[in-house]
Design a protein around this motif. Sequence first.
Motif, short mmCIF file in Angstrom:
data_model
loop_
_atom_site.label_atom_id
_atom_site.label_comp_id
_atom_site.label_asym_id
_atom_site.label_seq_id
_atom_site.Cartn_x
_atom_site.Cartn_y
_atom_site.Cartn_z
N SER A 105 13.32 54.33 -4.54
CA SER A 105 14.56 53.71 -3.96
C SER A 105 14.39 52.49 -3.14
CB SER A 105 15.20 54.70 -2.91
OG SER A 105 14.49 55.22 -1.97
N VAL A 106 13.00 52.30 -2.73
CA VAL A 106 12.57 50.91 -2.02
C VAL A 106 11.43 50.58 -3.00
CG1 VAL A 106 11.55 49.97 -0.08
CG2 VAL A 106 13.31 51.84 0.08
N ALA A 107 11.34 49.41 -3.40
CA ALA A 107 10.41 48.99 -4.22
C ALA A 107 9.06 48.57 -3.33
CB ALA A 107 10.70 47.50 -5.05
N HIS A 108 8.47 49.50 -2.71
CA HIS A 108 7.33 49.58 -2.03
C HIS A 108 6.62 50.82 -2.12
CE1 HIS A 108 5.30 48.03 1.79
NE2 HIS A 108 4.75 49.14 1.65
N LEU A 109 5.49 50.96 -2.47
CA LEU A 109 4.80 52.38 -2.72
C LEU A 109 5.21 53.29 -1.64
CD1 LEU A 109 2.78 54.00 -4.46
CD2 LEU A 109 0.86 53.12 -3.23
N HIS A 110 5.31 54.57 -1.84
CA HIS A 110 5.52 55.50 -0.50
C HIS A 110 5.26 56.79 -1.14
CE1 HIS A 110 9.59 54.83 -2.20
NE2 HIS A 110 9.87 55.84 -1.77
N VAL A 111 4.75 57.69 -0.43
CA VAL A 111 4.48 59.08 -0.61
C VAL A 111 5.37 60.05 0.21
CG1 VAL A 111 2.82 61.03 -0.87
CG2 VAL A 111 2.06 58.61 -1.47
#
Length: 137
Positions: free
Chosen positions: A90-96
């Motif tokens: 949903s956000v174009a930033h790597l997230h776990v």
Amino acid sequence: MSNDLFCEIVAGERPAHIVHSDEVVVAFLDTRPVFKGHVLVVPRLHVETFGDLGEVGPFFERVQLVTRAVEEGLEAAGTFVAMNNRISQSVAHLHVHVVPRNPKDGLRGFFWPRTKYASEEEAGSYAELIAKALPAG
């Protein structure tokens, strides 16, 4: 930094309930949690996908640290740890995602439909294609 929501949180330009912050990551509560205590761990450096992340060790050491803290701090029996890579990101930033879990918490199975290989040969052909795409060594 890029112009995305998570970069704004990392830069302190957007409020968030931060649970951990250091030179590698910022971890904060998801505003739309699966369960209360659902944490997102993001690298400080803007990268869009897992493949874009340079050194994975320091990042995943922090994911492990947050996972332990979620379980201990919330007295959760376990956690669900997941990452989308492009699709459903949903956000174009790597997230776990680190989601607290408990028996009978209502989360059933996996969110994705499951399939089967037609044969052992078909499974082997998929394994071979993936193995050939790995760097030699």
